[in-house]
Design an enzyme around this catalytic site. Structure first.
Site, PDB file in Angstrom:
ATOM      1  N   ASP C  20       0.841  -1.194   0.000  1.00 52.95           N
ATOM      2  CA  ASP C  20       0.000   0.000   0.000  1.00 52.95           C
ATOM      3  C   ASP C  20       0.880   1.248   0.000  1.00 52.95           C
ATOM      4  OD1 ASP C  20       0.853   0.561   2.608  1.00 52.95           O
ATOM      5  OD2 ASP C  20      -0.842  -0.481   3.507  1.00 52.95           O
ATOM      6  N   ALA C  21       0.247   2.401   0.074  1.00 59.18           N
ATOM      7  CA  ALA C  21       0.975   3.668  -0.062  1.00 59.18           C
ATOM      8  C   ALA C  21       1.955   3.916   1.086  1.00 59.18           C
ATOM      9  CB  ALA C  21      -0.016   4.831  -0.187  1.00 59.18           C
TER      10      ALA C  21
END
Lengths: 140, 140, 140, 140
Positions: C20-21
């Site tokens: 994820d980010a």
């Protein structure tokens, strides 16, 4: 380890992508939906989780999680996820989730919790939670 | 727009998480599996896609994709994904995927393709593909 | 609640879709990877989980799970997931997972466990685990 | 192949799980978000997609999809997805999606489309779309 009172509700409708060939929500997706409820609650409190995604010197990773799945959850089911944050010292907090059916009053489908620790990105050692998160935990 | 010969095969077994309540692989997951095949091929060629994830001055985002789903794909199905890269000028490449059944010789289950453009992260304008990718496209 | 000895290893390379980010594996995806290791182990033992997906009179849903995330896991990391099944009476079993780095000998990245209960699909009451699963739990 | 007028809007906020280590929405997740918009539109029209998930004699699988990603989409971005259904004969329809930023008026972030064919589950041959879907395509 004080129990806090702020309770916010996140409404969610089960999508096809959440389900699996057993025709129910895939277990790990329920934890993802809980995390969405956390994100929704932060956003409502004016906290931008995006700030802690890689640009900041601190990060707040999940260090543990657990869930109990009490009833099967199907495609199209409408859920209400209730998030109760609980402070654990200066560097950690726990979120308790209750996933209820919106369609059948009071029916608890699952419960879950996640623990989040604030760390210095470089040293990866614990550091104090940012003020914005602390205020949110304290119910403002 | 020269067709290149390098063809690499990625083997994959359909997981429960890939499927949905219609008992087949959820359509968008098939594109994810294709991307895994791309990542596998890059890694085999000694290219670390991780280098282009946020630390680099350039990024290679997907600008378009398409897929045709010819036959249903079920839990436990064993797939072979073939990736054919195709250079499109100095700044772009296309990957063509063929998803075949490993269990039934020659049975094509789906085809897909993705287009990737090299950009300067700051200006978001096109720039030349890195040498490592270029060599991979040229079949080394 | 007898500890069983059968330990099987599932190798996995972290994909872009797992991250994820925050640049690490999204927590719920680690549980999905554990489930893949379970599916791999069943398949190796000649058990087709697909048989229990909707056509059978019995199902074996996950009733609880938990995980501890000890170290960040990044794109491209090569993991070895070890699954230890443990029988809990006639109707339930627990799987304990250890997620180790394949790149750094002995480094444990996460631990997790899932509990699975055999139920009659219609009545949703507990029933005895099928023989194939029972034999697998007993180490064959 | 008549262009229909019914346009419904689905609002969505990008979650952490949608993003990847490149800090943007993972390409296949954008297609998943489009499908959610389709499900939302069906539900609003009183159509239960759940009815076509395995119990029915007919199914409406996606036979093809395509997408163009025009601008990067980040964590927390608020999106509006517009779905335009288009009838293609008696057995097929196409959905065109426009993904716009809710934050910047008129900014198109991506476009996509999916094609859906009604089939008899047993023979897997094409059959006429159910009346409920047909009425939805005709804008009621």
């Amino acid at each position: 380890m004080q129990k806090l009172s702020s309770v916010d509700r996140y409404d969610y409708t089960v999508c096809l992508a959440d389900t699996d060939a057993a025709r129910v929500v895939y277990f790990a997706n329920m934890l993802r939906i809980c995390h969405e409820a956390y994100e929704y609650n932060l956003a409502r409190a004016g906290i931008d989780l995006g700030e802690f995604l890689g640009k900041s010197k601190m990060a707040i990773p999940i260090v543990s999680c657990r869930a109990r799945f009490l009833l099967p959850v199907y495609y199209g089911d409408r859920l209400s996820i209730f998030v109760k944050p609980e402070s654990i010292g200066e560097t950690e907090f726990q979120l308790d989730y209750e996933i209820k059916s919106t369609m059948v009053e009071g029916k608890v489908l699952a419960i879950a919790s996640t623990n989040h620790v604030c760390i210095d990105v470089k040293s990866r050692s614990r550091c104090n939670l940012p003020d914005s998160i602390r205020r949110w935990l304290e119910g403002k």
